[in-house]
Write an enzyme that holds these catalytic residues in place. Structure first.
Site, short mmCIF file in Angstrom:
data_model
loop_
_atom_site.label_atom_id
_atom_site.label_comp_id
_atom_site.label_asym_id
_atom_site.label_seq_id
_atom_site.Cartn_x
_atom_site.Cartn_y
_atom_site.Cartn_z
N THR A 127 0.82 -1.22 0.00
CA THR A 127 0.00 0.00 0.00
C THR A 127 0.85 1.27 0.00
OG1 THR A 127 -1.74 -1.18 1.16
CG2 THR A 127 -1.78 1.22 1.34
N SER A 133 -6.61 0.50 -2.49
CA SER A 133 -7.42 -0.48 -3.22
C SER A 133 -6.88 -0.70 -4.63
CB SER A 133 -8.87 -0.01 -3.29
OG SER A 133 -9.45 -0.06 -2.01
N ILE A 342 -26.69 -5.53 23.27
CA ILE A 342 -27.18 -6.37 24.38
C ILE A 342 -26.66 -5.83 25.72
CG2 ILE A 342 -26.92 -8.68 25.44
CD1 ILE A 342 -27.13 -9.80 22.51
N GLY A 345 -26.08 0.46 27.97
CA GLY A 345 -25.12 1.53 28.29
C GLY A 345 -23.75 0.97 28.65
N GLU A 368 -6.41 -5.93 3.93
CA GLU A 368 -6.29 -7.06 2.98
C GLU A 368 -7.44 -7.06 1.96
OE1 GLU A 368 -4.56 -10.70 4.31
OE2 GLU A 368 -3.59 -9.73 6.00
N1 COS Z 1 -4.29 -14.46 -8.07
C1 COS Z 1 -3.42 -14.51 -9.11
N2 COS Z 1 -3.40 -13.56 -10.09
C2 COS Z 1 -4.29 -12.56 -9.98
C3 COS Z 1 -5.23 -12.47 -8.94
C4 COS Z 1 -5.19 -13.48 -7.95
N3 COS Z 1 -6.02 -13.44 -6.94
N4 COS Z 1 -5.99 -11.37 -9.11
C5 COS Z 1 -5.56 -10.79 -10.23
N5 COS Z 1 -4.54 -11.52 -10.76
C6 COS Z 1 -3.82 -11.25 -12.00
C7 COS Z 1 -4.83 -11.20 -13.12
O1 COS Z 1 -5.06 -12.48 -13.66
C8 COS Z 1 -4.15 -10.28 -14.10
O2 COS Z 1 -3.17 -11.01 -14.81
P1 COS Z 1 -3.32 -11.23 -16.41
O3 COS Z 1 -3.23 -9.85 -16.99
O4 COS Z 1 -2.15 -12.09 -16.74
O5 COS Z 1 -4.64 -11.87 -16.62
C9 COS Z 1 -3.41 -9.29 -13.23
O6 COS Z 1 -3.24 -9.95 -11.97
C10 COS Z 1 -4.17 -8.00 -13.04
O7 COS Z 1 -5.44 -8.31 -12.52
P2 COS Z 1 -6.67 -7.31 -12.62
O8 COS Z 1 -6.80 -6.84 -14.05
O9 COS Z 1 -7.85 -7.97 -12.00
O10 COS Z 1 -6.17 -6.08 -11.74
P3 COS Z 1 -6.92 -4.76 -11.30
O11 COS Z 1 -5.96 -3.65 -11.36
O12 COS Z 1 -8.22 -4.61 -12.02
O13 COS Z 1 -7.22 -4.94 -9.73
C11 COS Z 1 -7.93 -5.71 -7.64
C12 COS Z 1 -7.48 -6.02 -9.08
C13 COS Z 1 -8.76 -4.46 -7.47
C14 COS Z 1 -8.75 -6.91 -7.24
C15 COS Z 1 -6.64 -5.63 -6.78
O14 COS Z 1 -5.95 -4.45 -7.08
C16 COS Z 1 -6.89 -5.72 -5.31
O15 COS Z 1 -7.07 -6.81 -4.76
N6 COS Z 1 -6.88 -4.55 -4.61
C17 COS Z 1 -6.94 -4.54 -3.17
C18 COS Z 1 -5.55 -4.50 -2.63
C19 COS Z 1 -5.47 -4.92 -1.22
O16 COS Z 1 -6.05 -5.92 -0.82
N7 COS Z 1 -4.73 -4.15 -0.45
C20 COS Z 1 -4.50 -4.47 0.92
C21 COS Z 1 -3.03 -4.45 1.12
S1 COS Z 1 -2.49 -5.47 2.39
S2 COS Z 1 -3.23 -4.81 4.03
#
Ligand code: COS
Length: 388
Positions: A127, A133, A342, A345, A368
């Protein structure tokens, strides 16, 4: 199916962790809240029990539980405050799993034994101030310089950064690729020149956990620091996502452990507290609150266990992990709210545990991957499945 640890050994470990949570950790919760840290004697007991190496494969000095076992063990541990789990959480989960899943044999040998013993804390640095996100949009740059990379950027809310001996850092190695494709994962020792860990953040709950900014200024690492080796350049986003999938099952399990604790507290209170001449648990509207907590809890536990089995059988469970994290953490939020209600206060007063648990649990719906990100993953995959 991943073998995990032998079932007799596992059952003994489960009993030991359950007892540790109830007899050792719960009595220390108020101290953790006041001191905003986990006492060192508890940390050494956790090390002695092998908790830092729960998920590290046995060949690297860990216990090597599989995901279904993790789903039961973390539930037992999380009957106590989530802050204790956080102390071991990055070693068991997001901080180390990138190395476990995608690391080279040399990387595993170099880092995992110390991670498993708890001598080195591993921390997950994804992050950023402008990219939470939207993880694929990260801007921290790793610029190639000969056979090295030079990392510059800021990471935010990094759990256990102040305690870390090593970071798994996600940085953009290809500035021309704006999304997921230009990101690599690096193993960066915390004492590498150019790393500054800021003061821990002040938070709503989960006192005793530590999150901080981590600033990288001209941090030089060799190309062999890329997780999986130099050939896995630009594959780091996929590593992050795989780590988070397993992490999301883990967080669902934490929600179940805390959900059980809050339901137990609310049930005890409903039996003790009298109004209108009888225990409030005999009033049907209070019974309704308890019943809804129990139903949410049973559903959450069943879902976590089913998803853990799917992950174990198929090696991944992207849709199921998102459903699990989403449902279980939202369910825990509902349980927290009803359990506090439940108490009337008293529930708002710091001397009752539910006030603290209510604040602690709030973070589960955010880290996450927020509930809204889980909804997005679930909906995208549901639509894609239909479209073929
Ligand atoms: N496992 C393996 N590969 C994955 C995957 C997963 N769970 N999710 C996505 N991928 C791969 C996809 O297959 C894609 O690869 P290809 O281009 O080869 O197909 C690539 O990663 C990009 O995926 P996608 O297009 O879905 O990415 P986006 O940018 O649209 O975003 C989200 C995906 C929003 C789901 C992702 O950014 C996310 O999970 N964000 C939240 C982050 C988070 O949890 N932060 C907390 C930090 S730790 S406290």
């Amino acid at each position: 199916m991943a073998a995990g640890v032998d079932s007799d050994v596992f059952e003994q470990l489960l009993v030991a962790v359950d007892r540790f949570a109830r007899e050792r950790l719960i009595p220390a919760e108020k101290r953790v809240e006041e001191e905003d840290d986990i006492p060192e004697d508890i940390v050494s007991e956790m090390k002695d029990m092998g908790l830092f190496g729960l998920s590290t494969p046995e060949e690297y000095g860990g216990i090597g539980i599989n995901v279904p076992q993790e789903a039961r063990l973390i539930e037992a541990l999380c009957y106590a405050s989530l802050s204790f789990r956080s102390r071991i959480g990055t070693n068991v989960g997001i901080g180390s799993q990138g190395i476990v899943m995608d690391g080279t044999p040399e990387q595993k040998q170099s880092w995992l034994p110390a991670v498993a013993s708890g001598d080195v804390i591993a921390s997950f640095a994804l992050t950023e101030p402008d990219n939470g996100s939207d993880a694929a949009g990260i801007r921290t740059a790793a610029r190639r310089d000969g056979s090295d990379f030079v990392i510059n950027g800021t990471k935010r809310y990094i759990t256990n950064a102040v305690r870390a001996g090593v970071f798994t850092v996600f940085a953009r190695t290809d500035p021309d690729k704006p999304g997921a494709d230009g990101v690599s994962a690096f193993i960066v020792p915390a004492d590498t020149p150019g790393i500054t860990v800021a003061k821990p953040d002040k938070k709503l709950g989960q006192k005793g956990t530590k999150t901080s900014d981590v600033i990288f200024e001209d941090v030089r690492v060799p190309e062999t620091a890329i997780i999986g080796g130099p050939d896995r350049i630009n594959q780091g986003f996929r590593t992050a996502m795989k780590v988070l999938d397993r992490g999301r099952i883990h967080v669902g399990t934490m929600a179940v452990g805390q959900g059980q604790r809050m339901l137990d507290i609310a049930t005890d209170y409903a039996l003790e507290r009298k109004q209108f001449g009888k225990p409030i648990g005999e009033h049907q509207l209070v019974q309704g609150l308890l019943a809804d907590c129990q139903a949410d809890l049973q559903a959450a536990r069943a879902l976590v266990r089913a998803t853990a089995d799917t992950f174990d059988r198929e090696g991944k469970a992207i849709l199921e992990a998102s459903c699990t994290k989403y449902f279980c953490t939202e369910a825990a939020g509902r349980i927290a709210d009803r359990a506090l209600q439940i108490h009337g206060g008293a529930g708002y007063m710091a001397e009752y545990d539910i006030e603290r648990l209510y604040r602690d649990i709030r973070l589960l719906r955010i880290y996450e991957g927020t509930s809204q990100i889980q909804q997005l993953v679930i909906a995208r995959r549901t639509l894609a499945d239909r479209m073929g």
